[in-house]
Enzyme design. Structure first.
Site, PDB file in Angstrom:
ATOM      1  N   ASP A 298      60.990   1.947 -38.353  1.00 38.19           N
ATOM      2  CA  ASP A 298      60.230   1.400 -37.239  1.00 38.19           C
ATOM      3  C   ASP A 298      60.067   2.535 -36.223  1.00 38.19           C
ATOM      4  O   ASP A 298      60.916   3.432 -36.163  1.00 38.19           O
ATOM      5  CB  ASP A 298      60.998   0.223 -36.631  1.00 38.19           C
ATOM      6  CG  ASP A 298      60.375  -0.257 -35.335  1.00 38.19           C
ATOM      7  OD1 ASP A 298      59.171  -0.544 -35.336  1.00 38.19           O
ATOM      8  OD2 ASP A 298      61.105  -0.335 -34.329  1.00 38.19           O
TER       9      ASP A 298
ATOM     10  N   ASP B  50      64.944  -2.141 -35.350  1.00 42.00           N
ATOM     11  CA  ASP B  50      65.797  -2.705 -34.301  1.00 42.00           C
ATOM     12  C   ASP B  50      65.281  -4.010 -33.704  1.00 42.00           C
ATOM     13  O   ASP B  50      65.960  -4.611 -32.873  1.00 42.00           O
ATOM     14  CB  ASP B  50      65.966  -1.686 -33.170  1.00 42.00           C
ATOM     15  CG  ASP B  50      64.651  -1.387 -32.451  1.00 42.00           C
ATOM     16  OD1 ASP B  50      63.578  -1.709 -33.004  1.00 42.00           O
ATOM     17  OD2 ASP B  50      64.703  -0.845 -31.339  1.00 42.00           O
TER      18      ASP B  50
ATOM     19  N   ASP C 207      61.267  -6.648 -37.198  1.00 45.87           N
ATOM     20  CA  ASP C 207      61.721  -5.848 -38.335  1.00 45.87           C
ATOM     21  C   ASP C 207      62.557  -6.660 -39.326  1.00 45.87           C
ATOM     22  O   ASP C 207      62.847  -6.183 -40.429  1.00 45.87           O
ATOM     23  CB  ASP C 207      62.566  -4.651 -37.854  1.00 45.87           C
ATOM     24  CG  ASP C 207      61.758  -3.688 -37.004  1.00 45.87           C
ATOM     25  OD1 ASP C 207      60.602  -3.422 -37.376  1.00 45.87           O
ATOM     26  OD2 ASP C 207      62.281  -3.219 -35.981  1.00 45.87           O
TER      27      ASP C 207
END
Length: 651
Positions: free
Chosen positions: A348, A544, A548
């Protein structure tokens, strides 16, 4: 005022009740087997150095076997019986081989060698249990740090000592200097330094003040403060760490699980092979049945899979412990073992690769000699703003100028940017689309900055654009070295982001990431992971946020950043504390070392088995030497696994 009785009423590191996973004994049966072992050893030495006659000496050797081998016989016979009843099929363990070998030695009158066999095997077994327990204790000592009490503030301002389990969200607590923080919460008064090493592994205390988040089980410094409880005790970060630790000890690697599964099959094979060996060898060699029986007992010892059984578990637990101390928490040994097989890593962007907040990277003003004046206007305006970019601009400019005390009127209108009247002149800060008359120099710079993935805002005076400010969410300082490491390992890197592809590509170019997928909706992230798996193989996802979570679940191994959301941490297979990606690199290196160590152990243990069996067939080894060599190999395997407790050398 500091309570003089605080050290007795509220210990700084209160100890929880003992738990089944925390083993301080040399054996999981407690101290009794150790005491019996020592008594048996003394009896053996007495029988060895005195002349009581054959009957008395053999009786003492037999007593040694029964006393020192109490737990060996128990685990060999009783546990095999219980497991066989439970599984409804014969399910022996390695201890029964040793019990049978000792019995066989007694049958042929070799009582002294049977006693020696039991003493060496039992002693090695104690050392093995201690070594395996050491790696567990390195992790489970976290449980000793779990707070049990708190000082809750009453309505009248007095404090009462209550159990942490009785705390509710919204309760006000008083935390004195040196106290453990009882649970997760937020500081409501006071400024302190807090030792957060129990949570993030960092040795340096962190400064905290009003509004800052604090975590249960961390330790207050030298100032008292008041806090508000924000989580129930079972939902705290430390509670999640304990859950991870507990799960990691029961979830073994694939190799360890395979070894445990084949152990009873191997033992049964040995129990079948030894009688056949005893019956057949007199016809194939010059041995009589007594010699054949004796050699069969040596074969029983030599073929025992003690070292093989210890090849993976202590090493895996040691690796998990090593990582836990350095801020990487795995939910199981299988994930750590499999990390070395990874062919692709997906990141990410925001908060994982980047710092999660923009900073000013470029500024340009048409009239350079008026830069200070215009920066002062900008700071005066941004102090009244509430948009995310205001903090970045203030951080960049505030230290450079002295803010005017003159009265200004600032308006923050959605879609129109920030406007103000200062000294009779109209000023505006906003995105380029809000402005119509843009100088060519600014337009060309804006295009170049946008291609570099930067967000540009304009500053105008009386509707004339006189300057620009470019901002960007920059990567963490340590990320480039991690990407370089992955590329050196031949691992494909990808960035998955909801930002515009151009913005993502700019960050990826800075870091030399192989692939960028931008404009990704949360529900599509898991599909991208599946695509990476099909194209490259086993894939890791590191993220995080809540968005996700689906990708973390679908990845072969999901890593959540410790500063991320609870849901990401809950569904991930491992957690990286403090959003430090160098810890992921460390975990990958340790995974490679773990696999090397496990295979070293397997090959070495099988080599010793083959060597002893061969020497036995040639008549070149007796039962004492066989036991010593065999159990010595077990200790070497255990110690080799414990090397994983040591920190890895810096590359």
């Amino acid at each position: 005022m500091h309570n003089p009785q605080s050290s007795t009423i509220y210990p700084k590191r209160p100890v929880t009740k003992s738990n089944p996973h925390h083993e301080n004994d040399a054996s999981h049966h407690g101290h009794v087997p150790v005491i019996l072992y020592v008594i048996g050893l003394i009896i053996y030495l007495v029988a060895l150095v005195t002349s009581f006659g054959t009957v008395v000496s053999n009786s003492l050797f037999m007593l040694t076997m029964l006393i020192s081998g109490y737990h060996v016989i128990t685990e060999g016979v009783v546990d095999t019986f219980k497991e066989s009843i439970t599984r409804k099929r014969f399910h022996p363990n390695v201890h029964i081989l040793m019990a049978l070998a000792a019995l066989g030695s007694s049958i042929i009158g070799a009582f002294d060698e049977g006693a020696l066999l039991i003493l060496i095997f039992a002693g090695a077994h104690f050392l093995e249990e201690y070594a395996e327990g050491k790696s567990k204790r390195e992790i489970t000592n976290l449980l000793q740090m779990n707070p049990t009490e708190a000082r809750r503030l009453k309505d009248n301002g007095e404090t009462e000592i209550v159990s942490v389990s009785d705390l509710e969200i919204g309760d006000q607590l008083r935390v004195l200097p040196g106290d453990q923080i009882p649970t997760d919460g937020e500081i409501t008064s006071g400024s302190v330094y807090i030792d957060e090493s129990a949570i993030n592994g960092e040795s340096m205390p962190r400064e905290k003040t009003v509004g800052d988040e604090i975590f249960g089980s961390t330790v207050n410094g030298d100032a008292a403060f008041t806090m508000t409880v924000t989580k129930n005790s079972e939902d705290t970060v430390f509670a999640k760490i304990i859950a991870l630790v507990d799960q990691s000890q029961s979830n073994l690697s694939k190799t360890a699980t395979t070894i445990k599964r084949i152990e009873p099959i191997y033992v049964v094979s040995v129990m079948i092979a030894v009688p056949i060996f005893i019956l057949v060898m007199p016809f194939l060699s010059s041995w009589d049945y007594e010699e054949s029986f004796y050699r069969g007992m040596i074969m029983l010892v030599s073929a025992s899979p003690c070292a093989l059984a210890a090849s993976a578990v202590p090493a895996t637990l040691s690796g998990i412990s090593n990582l836990a101390k350095r801020g990487v928490l795995f939910k199981g040994g299988s994930f750590l073992s499999n990390l070395t097989k990874v062919k692709a890593v997906a990141f990410d962007k925001t908060g994982t690769l980047t710092k999660g907040k923009p900073v000013v990277t470029d500024t340009y003003f048409i009239e350079e000699n008026r830069t200070a004046e215009w920066k002062q206007c900008i700071v005066s305006m941004e102090k009244e703003a509430n948009h995310p970019l205001a903090t970045a601009i203030l951080d960049a400019f505030e230290s450079e100028i002295s803010v005017s005390t003159q009265d200004i009127t600032v308006q923050n209108e959605i879609g129109k940017g920030l406007t103000a009247q200062i000294g009779g002149k109209a000023y505006r800060i906003g995105k380029p689309a809000l402005f119509t008359h843009i100088p060519d120099t600014l337009a060309s710079q804006t295009e170049a900055l946008a291609k570099a993935g930067k967000t540009v805002v304009y500053f105008s005076k009386n509707d004339q654009v006189v300057g620009l400010i470019a901002m960007m969410d920059l990567p963490h300082d340590n990320v480039p070295s991690v990407i370089d490491y992955l590329k050196a390992q031949g691992i494909h890197t990808a960035m998955i982001t909801g930002d515009a592809e151009q913005t993502g590509k700019a960050v990826a170019d800075l870091l030399s990431i192989d692939e960028v997928v931008g404009n990704v909706l949360p529900e599509n992230k898991s599909q991208i992971i599946q695509d990476l798996q099909k194209e490259h193989g086993e894939t890791v996802m590191i993220g995080d946020g809540i968005n996700d979570a689906p990708a973390l679940v679908n990845a072969d191994i999901g890593f959540a950043m410790g500063d991320g959301t609870d849901i990401a941490i809950d569904v991930a297979d491992a957690v990286i504390m403090q959003n430090d990606l160098t810890r992921f690199q460390y975990a990958h290196r340790l995974s490679r070392k773990l696999n090397r160590v496990v295979w070293q152990n397997i090959c070495f243990s099988m080599f010793v088995v083959v060597l002893l069996i061969t020497l036995n067939l040639l008549g070149q080894v007796d039962i004492g030497i066989g036991v010593l060599a065999h159990e010595g190999s077990t200790i070497i395997v255990i110690l080799n696994g414990l090397r994983l407790l040591l920190p890895l050398k810096t590359n």
